[in-house]
Design a protein around this motif. Structure first.
Motif, PDB file in Angstrom:
ATOM      1  N   TYR A 174       4.012   8.908 -15.430  1.00  0.00           N
ATOM      2  CA  TYR A 174       3.657   9.701 -14.256  1.00  0.00           C
ATOM      3  C   TYR A 174       3.281   8.743 -13.129  1.00  0.00           C
ATOM      4  N   ALA A 175       3.859   8.999 -11.956  1.00  0.00           N
ATOM      5  CA  ALA A 175       3.632   8.122 -10.806  1.00  0.00           C
ATOM      6  C   ALA A 175       3.153   8.939  -9.618  1.00  0.00           C
ATOM      7  N   LYS A 176       2.217   8.405  -8.872  1.00  0.00           N
ATOM      8  CA  LYS A 176       1.660   9.105  -7.727  1.00  0.00           C
ATOM      9  C   LYS A 176       2.522   8.897  -6.493  1.00  0.00           C
ATOM     10  N   GLY A 177       2.823  10.014  -5.809  1.00  0.00           N
ATOM     11  CA  GLY A 177       3.486   9.961  -4.525  1.00  0.00           C
ATOM     12  C   GLY A 177       4.950   9.609  -4.547  1.00  0.00           C
ATOM     13  N   ASP A 184       4.269  16.202  -2.923  1.00  0.00           N
ATOM     14  CA  ASP A 184       3.843  15.500  -1.713  1.00  0.00           C
ATOM     15  C   ASP A 184       3.331  14.128  -2.128  1.00  0.00           C
ATOM     16  N   ARG A 185       2.882  13.349  -1.145  1.00  0.00           N
ATOM     17  CA  ARG A 185       2.491  11.968  -1.451  1.00  0.00           C
ATOM     18  C   ARG A 185       1.205  11.884  -2.267  1.00  0.00           C
ATOM     19  N   HIS A 186       0.514  13.004  -2.404  1.00  0.00           N
ATOM     20  CA  HIS A 186      -0.696  13.019  -3.224  1.00  0.00           C
ATOM     21  C   HIS A 186      -0.429  13.535  -4.637  1.00  0.00           C
ATOM     22  N   GLY A 187       0.763  14.084  -4.865  1.00  0.00           N
ATOM     23  CA  GLY A 187       1.076  14.641  -6.171  1.00  0.00           C
ATOM     24  C   GLY A 187       1.629  13.600  -7.131  1.00  0.00           C
ATOM     25  N   GLY A 223       0.793  -1.222   0.000  1.00  0.00           N
ATOM     26  CA  GLY A 223       0.000   0.000   0.000  1.00  0.00           C
ATOM     27  C   GLY A 223       0.824   1.270   0.000  1.00  0.00           C
ATOM     28  N   SER A 224       2.081   1.211   0.447  1.00  0.00           N
ATOM     29  CA  SER A 224       2.905   2.416   0.526  1.00  0.00           C
ATOM     30  C   SER A 224       3.760   2.641  -0.718  1.00  0.00           C
ATOM     31  N   LEU A 225       3.737   1.706  -1.661  1.00  0.00           N
ATOM     32  CA  LEU A 225       4.569   1.869  -2.861  1.00  0.00           C
ATOM     33  C   LEU A 225       3.913   2.834  -3.849  1.00  0.00           C
ATOM     34  N   PRO A 226       4.674   3.790  -4.413  1.00  0.00           N
ATOM     35  CA  PRO A 226       4.128   4.646  -5.469  1.00  0.00           C
ATOM     36  C   PRO A 226       3.687   3.800  -6.662  1.00  0.00           C
ATOM     37  N   TYR A 227       2.693   4.274  -7.389  1.00  0.00           N
ATOM     38  CA  TYR A 227       2.209   3.507  -8.536  1.00  0.00           C
ATOM     39  C   TYR A 227       2.024   4.427  -9.742  1.00  0.00           C
ATOM     40  N   ILE A 228       2.013   3.813 -10.915  1.00  0.00           N
ATOM     41  CA  ILE A 228       1.951   4.563 -12.172  1.00  0.00           C
ATOM     42  C   ILE A 228       0.516   4.987 -12.458  1.00  0.00           C
ATOM     43  N   LEU A 229       0.361   6.281 -12.745  1.00  0.00           N
ATOM     44  CA  LEU A 229      -0.946   6.831 -13.082  1.00  0.00           C
ATOM     45  C   LEU A 229      -1.239   6.723 -14.572  1.00  0.00           C
ATOM     46  N   GLY A 230      -0.234   6.995 -15.393  1.00  0.00           N
ATOM     47  CA  GLY A 230      -0.440   6.975 -16.839  1.00  0.00           C
ATOM     48  C   GLY A 230       0.820   7.392 -17.574  1.00  0.00           C
ATOM     49  N   PHE A 231       0.655   7.639 -18.868  1.00  0.00           N
ATOM     50  CA  PHE A 231       1.799   7.910 -19.743  1.00  0.00           C
ATOM     51  C   PHE A 231       1.547   9.162 -20.568  1.00  0.00           C
ATOM     52  N   ASP A 232       2.628   9.708 -21.057  1.00  0.00           N
ATOM     53  CA  ASP A 232       2.541  10.899 -21.904  1.00  0.00           C
ATOM     54  C   ASP A 232       1.858  10.552 -23.224  1.00  0.00           C
ATOM     55  N   ARG A 233       1.212  11.527 -23.803  1.00  0.00           N
ATOM     56  CA  ARG A 233       0.530  11.399 -25.090  1.00  0.00           C
ATOM     57  C   ARG A 233      -0.542  10.300 -25.064  1.00  0.00           C
ATOM     58  N   SER A 234      -1.155  10.115 -23.912  1.00  0.00           N
ATOM     59  CA  SER A 234      -2.290   9.196 -23.754  1.00  0.00           C
ATOM     60  C   SER A 234      -1.977   7.767 -24.177  1.00  0.00           C
ATOM     61  N   LYS A 235      -0.730   7.349 -24.012  1.00  0.00           N
ATOM     62  CA  LYS A 235      -0.370   5.969 -24.338  1.00  0.00           C
ATOM     63  C   LYS A 235      -0.982   5.004 -23.328  1.00  0.00           C
ATOM     64  N   LEU A 236      -1.234   3.791 -23.780  1.00  0.00           N
ATOM     65  CA  LEU A 236      -1.817   2.779 -22.917  1.00  0.00           C
ATOM     66  C   LEU A 236      -0.753   1.972 -22.176  1.00  0.00           C
ATOM     67  N   ALA A 237       0.481   1.974 -22.679  1.00  0.00           N
ATOM     68  CA  ALA A 237       1.568   1.224 -22.051  1.00  0.00           C
ATOM     69  C   ALA A 237       2.868   1.981 -22.286  1.00  0.00           C
ATOM     70  N   GLY A 238       3.861   1.703 -21.445  1.00  0.00           N
ATOM     71  CA  GLY A 238       5.131   2.417 -21.538  1.00  0.00           C
ATOM     72  C   GLY A 238       6.267   1.506 -21.969  1.00  0.00           C
ATOM     73  N   ALA A 239       7.233   2.091 -22.690  1.00  0.00           N
ATOM     74  CA  ALA A 239       8.436   1.386 -23.135  1.00  0.00           C
ATOM     75  C   ALA A 239       9.600   2.371 -23.068  1.00  0.00           C
ATOM     76  N   ILE A 240      10.764   1.971 -23.556  1.00  0.00           N
ATOM     77  CA  ILE A 240      11.968   2.805 -23.461  1.00  0.00           C
ATOM     78  C   ILE A 240      11.735   4.166 -24.105  1.00  0.00           C
ATOM     79  N   GLY A 241      12.121   5.216 -23.393  1.00  0.00           N
ATOM     80  CA  GLY A 241      11.991   6.577 -23.893  1.00  0.00           C
ATOM     81  C   GLY A 241      10.683   7.246 -23.554  1.00  0.00           C
ATOM     82  N   ASP A 242       9.698   6.514 -23.087  1.00  0.00           N
ATOM     83  CA  ASP A 242       8.398   7.098 -22.771  1.00  0.00           C
ATOM     84  C   ASP A 242       8.450   7.821 -21.429  1.00  0.00           C
ATOM     85  N   ARG A 243       7.650   8.851 -21.322  1.00  0.00           N
ATOM     86  CA  ARG A 243       7.495   9.547 -20.047  1.00  0.00           C
ATOM     87  C   ARG A 243       6.296   8.965 -19.324  1.00  0.00           C
TER      88      ARG A 243
END
Length: 231
Positions: free
Chosen positions: A97-100, A145-148, A75-95
């Motif tokens: 976003y992770a919460k907290g 912060d942990r909510h950002g 429960g305390s581990l940060p997790y991925i919210l999403g990716f740049d340019r509305s991608k559904l999955a991430g690979a090398i070079g992708d940006r």
């Protein structure tokens, strides 16, 4: 086909000149018209040679990356919210976003997909959750912060990284050769899970055991070369 019958034991040997020869150990054929019922059974024999070394590229990832996450830490581990340019999955070079996720810009993190819960097959006790490595990332801008949300760039990819995958602190990769050796005491252990959810395993597949340091297993020894183990 007319010389091999159900229940026969076949052995592959080499003759005096080193050529492979297939031989039949049993010679009794079943009576005509009789049905022979066979059932699987286990045969064991001593290995005539030492256990071979484990290649570094196979073992290193599981020595330096977590393969099991305790339930209380999940429960305390940060997790991925999403990716740049509305991608559904991430690979090398992708940006991504992770919460907290906080830390210094440039810090290295590892991305992991949380798999099935792992239970001790003997006691039924929960040991944690599988953590399947998906890639590595560099922190570009930490969360305030942990909510950002923090932004990272994927620097290595072993498989698709998906929303909800966890972000973990990276550790230094072990640069060693791995030579298995027997524990100093008798250890009775069972396979609790197979990494990556496969049901049939073979050479170099990684498993989680229901025993660890308290049973006498060790991940690394200063006096001996390291042996590979997941738990």
């Amino acid at each position: 086909p007319n010389r091999i019958y159900p229940g026969d034991v076949l052995t592959l040997r080499r003759d005096a000149e080193g050529r492979p020869v297939l031989q039949r150990e049993s010679t009794e054929a079943p009576p005509a018209g009789e049905t022979v019922h066979l059932a699987p059974k286990v045969r064991s024999e001593d290995l005539p040679w030492p256990v071979p070394t484990i290649p570094h590229d196979i073992a290193a990832a599981f020595m330096s990356r977590p393969t099991l996450v305790p339930a209380e830490d999940l429960g305390s581990l940060p997790y991925i919210l999403g990716f740049d340019r509305s991608k559904l999955a991430g690979a090398i070079g992708d940006r991504i976003y992770a919460k907290g996720l906080t830390g210094q810009p440039g810090a290295r993190f590892e991305l992991a997909h949380v798999g099935d819960r792992v239970r001790d097959p003997d006691s039924g006790q929960s040991l944690g959750y599988q953590a399947i490595y998906t890639g590595s990332a560099r922190l570009d801008a930490p969360a305030k912060d942990r909510h950002g949300a923090a932004s990272l760039t994927v620097t290595a990819s072993a498989r698709e990284t998906l929303p909800g995958d966890r972000v973990m602190a990276a550790t230094e990769e072990a640069r060693l050769d791995f030579v298995p050796r027997a524990p100093q005491q008798q250890v009775d252990t069972r396979i609790a899970a197979v990494i990556d959810g496969v049901s049939v395993i073979g050479q170099y597949h990684v498993v989680l055991l229901n025993r660890g340091r308290r049973a006498g297993l060790e991940p690394r020894s200063e006096e001996h070369t390291s042996e590979l183990q997941s738990h």
